[in-house]
Design a protein around this motif. Structure first.
Motif, PDB file in Angstrom:
ATOM      1  N   PRO A  37      35.354  51.827  73.759  1.00 30.30           N
ATOM      2  CA  PRO A  37      36.378  50.949  74.428  1.00 30.30           C
ATOM      3  C   PRO A  37      37.010  52.339  74.681  1.00 30.30           C
ATOM      4  N   ALA A  69      38.098  43.358  72.651  1.00 28.41           N
ATOM      5  CA  ALA A  69      36.697  44.692  72.781  1.00 28.41           C
ATOM      6  C   ALA A  69      36.621  45.429  71.625  1.00 28.41           C
ATOM      7  N   GLU A  77      39.694  54.939  69.211  1.00 28.85           N
ATOM      8  CA  GLU A  77      39.220  52.898  68.965  1.00 28.85           C
ATOM      9  C   GLU A  77      39.880  52.506  66.785  1.00 28.85           C
ATOM     10  N   LEU A 127      32.884  41.415  78.509  1.00 24.93           N
ATOM     11  CA  LEU A 127      34.315  41.403  77.535  1.00 24.93           C
ATOM     12  C   LEU A 127      35.694  41.525  78.403  1.00 24.93           C
ATOM     13  N   ASP A 128      35.157  40.482  80.026  1.00 27.54           N
ATOM     14  CA  ASP A 128      37.122  40.354  80.699  1.00 27.54           C
ATOM     15  C   ASP A 128      37.184  41.935  80.444  1.00 27.54           C
ATOM     16  N   TYR A 129      36.828  43.037  80.978  1.00 29.96           N
ATOM     17  CA  TYR A 129      37.491  44.781  80.104  1.00 29.96           C
ATOM     18  C   TYR A 129      37.792  45.009  81.198  1.00 29.96           C
ATOM     19  N   TYR A 178      45.719  47.638  77.327  1.00 27.45           N
ATOM     20  CA  TYR A 178      44.104  47.270  78.058  1.00 27.45           C
ATOM     21  C   TYR A 178      43.193  48.531  77.472  1.00 27.45           C
ATOM     22  N   PRO A 179      42.254  48.333  77.076  1.00 28.14           N
ATOM     23  CA  PRO A 179      41.295  47.893  77.281  1.00 28.14           C
ATOM     24  C   PRO A 179      40.934  46.912  76.421  1.00 28.14           C
ATOM     25  N   LEU A 236      35.294  52.937  79.726  1.00 23.32           N
ATOM     26  CA  LEU A 236      33.839  52.346  78.606  1.00 23.32           C
ATOM     27  C   LEU A 236      32.519  52.966  78.576  1.00 23.32           C
ATOM     28  N   LEU A 256      30.888  44.501  80.421  1.00 21.02           N
ATOM     29  CA  LEU A 256      32.625  45.141  80.925  1.00 21.02           C
ATOM     30  C   LEU A 256      32.543  43.712  81.811  1.00 21.02           C
TER      31      LEU A 256
END
Ligand code: AMP
Length: 368
Positions: A260, A91, A69, A236-238, A86-87, A242, A233
């Motif tokens: 993330p 996030a 991260e 964050l529109d993940y 993505y992620p 996670l 999730l």
């Protein structure tokens, strides 16, 4: 399908092994010489934020993801117009700053320890008065595995804490006399499908993950933690996997932090769940249906730090993962997983293996 992965460490390697089974090709960026994921695809040996490397990734891959991260957000923002990343970068941005992370928990009504932002020594004194002692002083950014932290136990520790960490943005956090620590790992794909793994109990030594056990027999905690993960999730529109780390105190959960990405406390899912966290991360970021997260038994995972003793290579009924890294004191070199029929047998087996691989000889961890 080709996926670009920023970071070619052990998490990249485990993503790479899962990708092979899904017929997904991997292209990595990592400045290290001979990183663990080298056998899973081509590695562009350049810094994580190298513009030309990221442009090459964007040009040649269908989707980009990352395995750690501390990827510079600015570098990802530059490429996300050309290829899905993505992620979601937002996030990642919130996970990189402990203050933003805590504000996010508050917005989502996820309980957490009391905290204060600390930028000056006076802020630290005020925080100690408001929160009480002990407290944990942490850097807002770039801390991991207990690094960048100082436990202020009494007023006389304040000067030492400030000397050690002062001069950067910090937070002070109430000390939690927790019973134990858990993590809840979930996956969400771009269609919004969510799957959550059984809750995992984690034991840390000196801030470093030593062992993970899952499932644990605590249904109310399980439901509560899964609800918190789902909130994160969805808010964050993940897309991806996670991991949320929490403290348990009695019947209560308090959020510590979220990652993330795929997570060390989810390594047991390789053998202990119907679909591993690595496969589900790949399924999520390529928008495939997610696989079942059902447990296959009672799993225990033990990290191998500093060295992989010969005895770890001949353990009965245990799965050894050797990341192929050069031994160095305190370095995560591999892990061992067992999957047994019940929690008692699992816990006993993990204790026995722990004695064999002699965790106690290892003091500091360098996750590089
Ligand atoms: P972190 O880097 O925040 O995950 O912290 C590493 C480890 O330090 C955690 O897994 C806990 O074992 C311990 N720790 C961190 N924050 C606290 C706290 N506020 N109270 C008690 N222990 C903590």
């Amino acid at each position: 399908m080709r996926i670009g992965i920023i970071g070619a460490g052990q998490l990249g390697q485990m993503l790479g092994f899962a990708a092979r089974d899904l017929d997904i090709e991997c292209l990595f960026v990592d400045p290290s010489i001979s990183p663990p994921a080298r056998m899973c695809g081509k590695v562009l040996q350049r810094p994580f934020d190298d513009k030309s490397a990221l442009a090459e990734l964007a040009e040649n891959c269908d989707v980009i993801t990352y395995e750690f991260e501390n990827v510079p957000v600015g570098a990802l923002q530059q490429i996300k117009g050309n290829v899905p990343v993505y992620p979601p970068v937002d996030a990642l941005r919130q996970a990189q700053d402990r203050l933003d992370e805590k504000r996010l928990f508050e917005r989502l009504d996820i309980p957490l320890p009391g905290y204060r932002a600390v930028d000056t020594r006076d802020d630290l004194v005020a925080a100690s008065e408001a929160l009480g002692l002990p407290l944990v002083l942490k850097t807002r950014r770039l801390g991991y595995d207990g690094k960048g932290q100082f436990v202020v136990r009494t007023g006389s520790d304040i000067d030492a804490a400030w000397r050690t960490l002062g001069g950067q943005s910090l937070i002070a956090e109430q000390w939690v006399p927790f019973d134990y620590e858990v993590s809840s790992i979930g996956a969400r794909n771009a269609d919004g499908e969510v799957r959550i793994y059984a809750l995992t109990r984690n034991v840390h030594v000196d801030g470093i993950l030593q062992r993970s056990l899952s499932p644990l027999d605590a249904p109310p905690l399980e439901t509560q933690a899964a609800d918190y993960v789902r909130r994160l999730l969805e808010h964050l529109d993940y897309v991806g996997v996670l991991a949320l780390e929490l403290f348990v105190r009695g019947d209560a959960l308090l959020a510590n932090e979220f990652a993330p990405r795929v997570h060390n406390s989810g390594h047991w899912t390789i053998e202990g769940a119907a679909t591993s966290q690595f496969e589900n991360h790949l399924r999520a970021v390529t928008n495939m249906p997610l696989g079942s997260t059902a447990s296959r038994g009672h799993a225990g995972m033990l990290n191998l730090i500093g060295e992989i003793p010969d005895a770890a290579r001949t353990l009965e009924d245990a799965y050894l993962h050797d990341y192929g890294k050069k031994p160095r004191p305190g370095r995560k070199l591999g892990h061992v997983t067992v999957v047994l029929d019940n929690a008692e047998e699992r816990d006993a087996r993990v204790d026995t293996i722990d004695k064999i691989v002699n965790w106690s000889s290892c003091s500091h961890v360098d996750t590089a």
